[in-house]
Every structure is written in structure tokens, then in C-alpha cells.
Design an enzyme around this catalytic site. Sequence first.
Site, mmCIF file in Angstrom:
data_model
loop_
_atom_site.group_PDB
_atom_site.id
_atom_site.type_symbol
_atom_site.label_atom_id
_atom_site.label_comp_id
_atom_site.label_asym_id
_atom_site.label_seq_id
_atom_site.Cartn_x
_atom_site.Cartn_y
_atom_site.Cartn_z
ATOM 1 C CG HIS A 94 -1.731 1.228 1.406
ATOM 2 N ND1 HIS A 94 -3.059 1.308 1.048
ATOM 3 C CD2 HIS A 94 -1.407 2.466 1.899
ATOM 4 C CE1 HIS A 94 -3.513 2.525 1.302
ATOM 5 N NE2 HIS A 94 -2.532 3.242 1.829
ATOM 6 C CD GLU A 95 1.696 3.740 3.677
ATOM 7 O OE1 GLU A 95 1.999 4.803 3.101
ATOM 8 O OE2 GLU A 95 0.638 3.600 4.314
ATOM 9 C CG HIS B 145 0.456 6.525 -0.514
ATOM 10 N ND1 HIS B 145 -0.625 7.217 -1.010
ATOM 11 C CD2 HIS B 145 0.003 5.884 0.609
ATOM 12 C CE1 HIS B 145 -1.681 7.018 -0.234
ATOM 13 N NE2 HIS B 145 -1.325 6.213 0.749
ATOM 14 C CG HIS C 179 -0.019 9.126 -6.757
ATOM 15 N ND1 HIS C 179 -1.139 9.414 -5.996
ATOM 16 C CD2 HIS C 179 -0.241 9.734 -7.941
ATOM 17 C CE1 HIS C 179 -1.980 10.141 -6.694
ATOM 18 N NE2 HIS C 179 -1.456 10.360 -7.878
#
Length: 669
Positions: free
Chosen positions: A459-460, A463, A466
Site C-alpha cells: 500500500h505505502e 503512494h 504516485h
Amino acid sequence: MSNPFLEPSTLDYQLPPFAALQEEHYLPAFDAGFAEHLAEIDAITGSAEAPTFENTVVALERAGGTLHRVASVFFSNSVSHATPFIQDLEQQVAPRLAEHEDNIKLNRPLFERLRRVPLDGLDDESVRLVEEYLRSFVRAGAELDDDAQVTLRRLNSELSALSTEFSQKLLKDTNDSALLLDRADELDGLSSDAVSAAAGAAAEAGHEGKYLLTLILPTAQPALELLTDRDVRRRLHEASVNRGARGNEADTLAIATRMATLRAERAALLGFDTHAAAATDNQTAPSLATIMDRMRELAAPAVRNARTEAAELEAEAGHPIEPWDWAFYASRVRKAKFDVDLDALRPYFELESVIDNGVFHAANLLYGLTFTERPDLVGYHPDVRVWEVFDADGSGLGLFLGDYYTRDTKSGGAWMNSFVDQSALEGTRAVVVNNLNLSKPGAGEPTLLSYDQVVTTFHEFGHALHGLFSDVTYPLFAGTAVPRDFVEYPSQVNEMWILWPEIVANYARHHETGEALPQDVIDRIHAAGAWGEGFETTAYLGATLLDLAWHSIPAGPVIEDPLAFEAAALAEAGVDFTPVPPRYRTSYFKHIFAGGYAASYYAYIWSEMLDADTVEWFRTSGGLTRENGDHFRRELLSRGNSIDPLEAFRRFRGRDADLQPLLVRRGLA
């Protein structure tokens, strides 16, 4: 003595020169940064030339370089490595930064100049930049009269100071609330490496020969799934849910109540009924009413599913289920129903393999990225590692830092920060960091992750991607600088790859034997996927609806009893199911009282609607191919906020998002 913050770093990708930074550099750099930035603003507003895009908007984008350099490092350290010095300085600097931001956004000559910038001949991204600046100034109070602006400045200053105080008190009480145990047999059920980590944590805290179970930020503590001693489970759960509400010097409830009151007052000043209305006014969700309706629509079936799950757990336990029993018996029922024991999988999830052969491998398959560790580049703490990221054509894309282990100076939870934002205007590439809170094993022992920790790691990194993929002109639009209810979307998509065949086969291998995680186990994990979503969705919605309740109070009334308010809010929303407490209670809800999620915690499930529909597109479009990855990157991940995020989604997906994949995933269809 030269101050490294005063000039751009000469290291690769302008990585902050952590090895040269000293504590005494921070305050002079902040002083210089504030003065420099205001001087640059004065030069813009004092220009005798008519306002143009270049001399006003671009000049505004370029301004504040020193302040950005020092603030990005300092506020990253304030959550990643909050030494006593950093904490003391944060109490001084945070209100000054709030005042400085007001000095920019409430600057009438600057606002009037922005209003007069002609848009003719500008490209779409430049037009959006002007419009975003104007909107942000209006939302910040630029159109208020002088008296109202004085009041607004006071509110902003106090809120900034309270946010810092909440964060620091919560960190202290989280450390102080860790459960200290005298005997190893009280840890029965934990793995040998977990017992070793507890012994190491106790020794580090000055309790040699004992065992310390440290707390993570959410309510649910991982050890509750494994500890066989019910009383130890109860004590650990109560330590978790009472953080910040123990009536000691680290109590946070009064701070939370005061912040909610001040936010309501500020919202009224800006023309909104509540802070929730103000906070959701510029999100992708169409309205606060729509958000509330959607959350309440999800609440009833979620609680219904949780009650069904509870009945199964009680049948297994032979007694009523308390909150500290849930994870323990859920693990047993999952194993009985699906033959899945998630804790038994930890030997297959060794940190190095999860990173190199899982997270990085998925990024290579989808986007052609490669990673080279750079031990010559130093992080802000000895645990921090640095990788250079290369694009498919071999060109440098940026730097990725990993800070994976817990420590007393680190906030709980997991997050991504940016030290350098990508910008064509500035000629910069992204430098980003992921923070986790894994227990550090004893010397020579492997770091073995739980299944949930693997999900968090992926998940991290979503980011991080992104930020790394950002391909915009202006810093204001870079990377994750998108609406709050869109920012979790790319990261939640990246979670989904952990069990895809070409990914899991590459990283999920027993750390001793090299054996791959058996396919029948993977199949059973998939089969068990929707079971337990009643608990997960109810706990999440409890926190979401609590957040919205705190930020839906009008200006004027003061909440006298925050715990009574919390209980009433959960009851009114229909999520007051005792065995399933909210993921965060008021006293340790850092996302909303010391983060950027006030009235926006709904963003996770709102983003998940886009995420579930995106994963469905990958499934039906050929899977994890370079063609699919490049399409997702080109149309969405690289765009930041340079176009409307929902328009970026439409360009990627070919239509608006469909809710059905989310309902199926959550067992709510």
C-alpha cells in the site's frame, strides 16, 4: 558554519544532505526561509508591471525554496524520528508556519494580482494552476474583512499548536501504554521471533529480563490474534483503547474537543455550516450529504455481517465475544472454515524478499522500473535505506527511501512523505520515503511480516509510485497533491498485486527452505477473502462516522464529555457494536487531530470504489502487463492534480467508476 538548508542539495536528485545536517541548522533555516519567502512575495506584489502568468503565478510557484527544503525534512522527522529537540522545536515552529501561511493566503495585494492574471494563450495545466490558486486563497479566507481575518489567524495558530500537542502527547502515551509482561509464558502463542522482539523492546526500555508488547496506532493490536492467555489479551486491548484517555499528563481528549470546537468556529467564519462541509467542499465526492448517505448505506449491511461473524466466533469460543477475543477466535474460525492460518504464513513473508521480489518486482512487471540500493547515500536515521529508481529506458526516475522499523521516536502507523517533488518547472525528480512500524528482530534473525503487514508494505509503495511517476510542470500539482478522497486510490490498487500469481510466486518463499507458498494455500486465502469483512468494514465505518460526527458540530456549543459524545455518535450511526470498536477512538485518532484527514477519513472507502473498479479492469484486460501498467501510469498516476482527478480516471477507465466491484469485495453485494 554553513547551513545545508540554505542552498539546494548537491546530492543526487537533491536528496537532503542528512549526514551534514545538525539540530542547530533547523531554526536558522526556518528564520531565513520565512524571511526569504515573504521577500519574494513582496517582490511579486510590488512589481510595477501588470500581472502576467509568468511574473505572478510562476513567480509564486518558484518562491519559498529554502522554507520548503527545511520544512520537508523537519516535519518528516517530527513523525519519523521525533527526538526531544525536534518535539520542542515543533512546538515553536508549527504556529509560526501557520502564521506564515496566513501571511501568504491572506495577502490582499497578492490575491488581487492573481485575480487579474490573463488566461488567454495559456495551456490547460497553466489555466488550472491559476484557478487552483484562486480557489485556495478564497478557501483560506482571502475575501474576509480585516476583523474576520484577525480572528481566522488566531484560530489557525491555536489549531496548529494543538495539533502538534496532540501528536506529541499521543506518541508519549502510546510508548507509556505498552504492555510490560514478567514471564515468557504470558506470551504463549507468539512466534519465537515475536517473543525475541518483545524481549528486545523491554531491554531497550530498561526492563531487562521482561517482555514489552508495544502498541501500533489502530485499535486492533496484531498480538491479539495469537496470545492464548485471555487476560493478557484483555490487558493489551485495554492499553490500546485507553491511550490518550487515561487522565494523565498525556491525555488528548481535551485537545481533540478544543480542536473540533475551533474548526467549527473557523468553518462558520468562512461561510460553511460545519467543518465537514468546508473540508469536503473541494473533494471528488459531490457533496457532504452524498458522503453521509453512502457511509450509512454501507453501515447497516456491514454491522449485519459483523453480527453473523460474531455468532460464529461465539460458537467456537463457547462464551460471549469481547473485543479482545475477536482476532483470536476469528483466526481459529478462518482456519476451520478455509484451512487458512495467516500467522503460519509469516515465514514466507521475509522483509527483504517482500521488498525486492515483491514490491519492486511488481513495479518492474507493470512499469519496467528497476531499483539499485545506494548505501553511499545516507538517510535521516541508521535504519533508513536509499534506492535509486530507474525507468524502463534506464533513465533515473528518483530516489526511494525505506524506513521500516519501529522506535520510540516514531509515530505509529505507516505513511509516505516527500522530500523533493517532481517538477518540470524546477527540473526536479521525486525523492520519497515510506515509513512502517515493524518490530525489529534480534541480531541475526529475519524480519518476518504478517499478512496484513505485507498489504501495508505494498500500500505505502503505491503512494511512493504516485510521487515517483509524477510528470507535471508545476510543483503545486506534483504526485500525491490530489484531493484527499482520491489520494488513497493508487495505493489501494497497489495492494491488490500481493497474491497475483506472477507476484506472489516471486516473493512468498520460506525464508529457510526457499519453498514457495503453496498454490492451495493461496487459493484458500482467496476463498476466505470476504470472510471477516463484516468486522473490518464496521471498524472502519466506526472511525469514519466518528470523524464526521466530530466535524459536523456547529459553531457555538462545546462538547463537555468527549467519551459520551463518541458513544452517542457511534450509536446514532448504527455502528455501536461492542465487540467491534472503531478502528480509531477519539483519543488516538491521529489522522483527524494531527494529520490531514479531518472530516476526510471516509476517503479510504471512497477511493476503494475506484480501486476495486480498476483492479477489475486489470483482471479483464490481460492482467499485469507492461501495456496495462503504462496505460495506468500515463493516464492517471503521472497526472497528479494537473487535471481533474475524476477526469483522469475516466481517461484511464473509459467511464465513471462502478460501485459493484467494491460491494463484492466487501461482502456487501
